[in-house]
Design an enzyme around this catalytic site. Sequence first.
Site, mmCIF file in Angstrom:
data_model
loop_
_atom_site.group_PDB
_atom_site.id
_atom_site.type_symbol
_atom_site.label_atom_id
_atom_site.label_comp_id
_atom_site.label_asym_id
_atom_site.label_seq_id
_atom_site.Cartn_x
_atom_site.Cartn_y
_atom_site.Cartn_z
ATOM 1 N N ASN A 113 0.835 -1.206 0.000
ATOM 2 C CA ASN A 113 0.000 0.000 0.000
ATOM 3 C C ASN A 113 0.869 1.255 0.000
ATOM 4 O OD1 ASN A 113 -2.028 2.004 1.844
ATOM 5 N ND2 ASN A 113 -2.970 0.803 0.228
ATOM 6 N N GLY A 121 -2.481 1.404 4.906
ATOM 7 C CA GLY A 121 -1.166 2.017 4.824
ATOM 8 C C GLY A 121 -1.217 3.455 4.343
ATOM 9 N N ARG A 124 -1.196 4.891 1.395
ATOM 10 C CA ARG A 124 -2.181 5.232 0.358
ATOM 11 C C ARG A 124 -3.578 5.279 0.958
ATOM 12 N NH1 ARG A 124 -5.720 3.873 -3.832
ATOM 13 N NH2 ARG A 124 -5.279 5.022 -5.755
ATOM 14 N N CYS A 125 -3.903 4.323 1.819
ATOM 15 C CA CYS A 125 -5.223 4.316 2.459
ATOM 16 C C CYS A 125 -5.465 5.580 3.275
ATOM 17 C CB CYS A 125 -5.359 3.105 3.385
ATOM 18 S SG CYS A 125 -5.455 1.509 2.565
ATOM 19 N N MET A 126 -4.418 6.122 3.890
ATOM 20 C CA MET A 126 -4.564 7.263 4.790
ATOM 21 C C MET A 126 -4.588 8.603 4.059
ATOM 22 S SD MET A 126 -2.263 6.382 8.155
ATOM 23 C CE MET A 126 -0.694 6.471 7.274
#
Length: 411
Positions: free
Chosen positions: A355, A398, A400-402
């Site tokens: 990620n 991770g 990218r998710c955040m």
Amino acid sequence: MTNPIHIFSEIGNLQTVMLKRPADEVQNFTPQMMQRLLFDDIPYLPIAQKEHDQFAQVLRDNGANVLYLEELVAEVLNGQRPEVKQQFVKTILAESGHTRGAITAALNEFLLNMPTDLMVAKIMAGIRKSELDVGAWSLVRAAEDEDYPYYLDPMPNLYFTRDPSAFIGSGLTINNMTFAARKRESLFTELVINYHPMFAGQNIPVWRDRNQIGRIEGGDELILNDHVVAIGISERTSAEAIEDVARSLFAAGQFDTVLAISIPKTHATMHLDTVFTMVNHDQFTVYPGILDAKGDIDTWIMHPGDDQHDLRVTHRTDLKNVLKEVLNVSELDMIQTGGGDPIIAGREQWNDGSNTLTIAPGVVVTYDRNFVSNQLLIEHGIKVLEVASSELSRGRGGPRCMSCPIARADL
């Protein structure tokens, strides 16, 4: 004003990004509530905040303007006429299961009597039953689930701003999310897009709104270049929703290709970006567990049909060749999570080794705990900016998710 939304790649220099700093919502639940709220553990908030602040600073240090969701929402509600705030609270309560009666009235009064920034924080953090005196009329309803502590559930997944919406081209999707624990999150995006002065009145296209049937989440939506979007068919995104997005993008003429990539429908591989991300013009990370023995995976290539409602669809399994064709590159470097070792890859993918957040071509932000995958990226010529991750990673997401990019420089 010019449209503030400009996302035509995964790798262009990151200019504007929206985050959500973890707050009380990430510790306002018990182990018994974890499955309901889609968590596997309970982060330790002070360290999670410290890690998140470091993450935000890395983005700033590399040229990004960092916006915070909670601040944007409060700015809208402070700057609008009272009925906008009242309607927002009414909608939040309704989507939390409170549409009428003494409990609804008490919750409404409790929230509207707060200063706006505290009200926004409380909606996100959750409202315990012990915080309200709802009177005898609500005893029957309260007894339906007398041991459950909340009238309004906390929203601990909010720091994963990638999923409730996805900015694509000059517009966005405002997402109908899969599980009840997260469905309310896209209400915040909807409010900001409709009313915040940064976005309001600019005729920003919404490629798909949160009221359409069929689930979709931003972790499955990847913008590979200015004509290709990849979307995962996953635990969190349906083929129906992908077709809707493709039709909208094609009708607007901003993109001409959508790849629908089928990944395992599991919690560990919940979104496409947990197993596959773009890190340079011709380089990707990939978790080998999504590929078969030949390195293949089911992929559908969508192009506009003869009219705006038609799609031309081709099925392929050779993802690497498909990517080379649609990206017009002669070679492609597929960097396997954990170096392809089944034990290391499985462990580091669980901790979001796949990620990566690309903030410029060949420059990525990753969790420091995924040291094998990070070293491999470095060996493949990628600049790796590591951030601490002991607590943030407990939420199963991770870098990218955040992050929810709003604008990137053109390539």
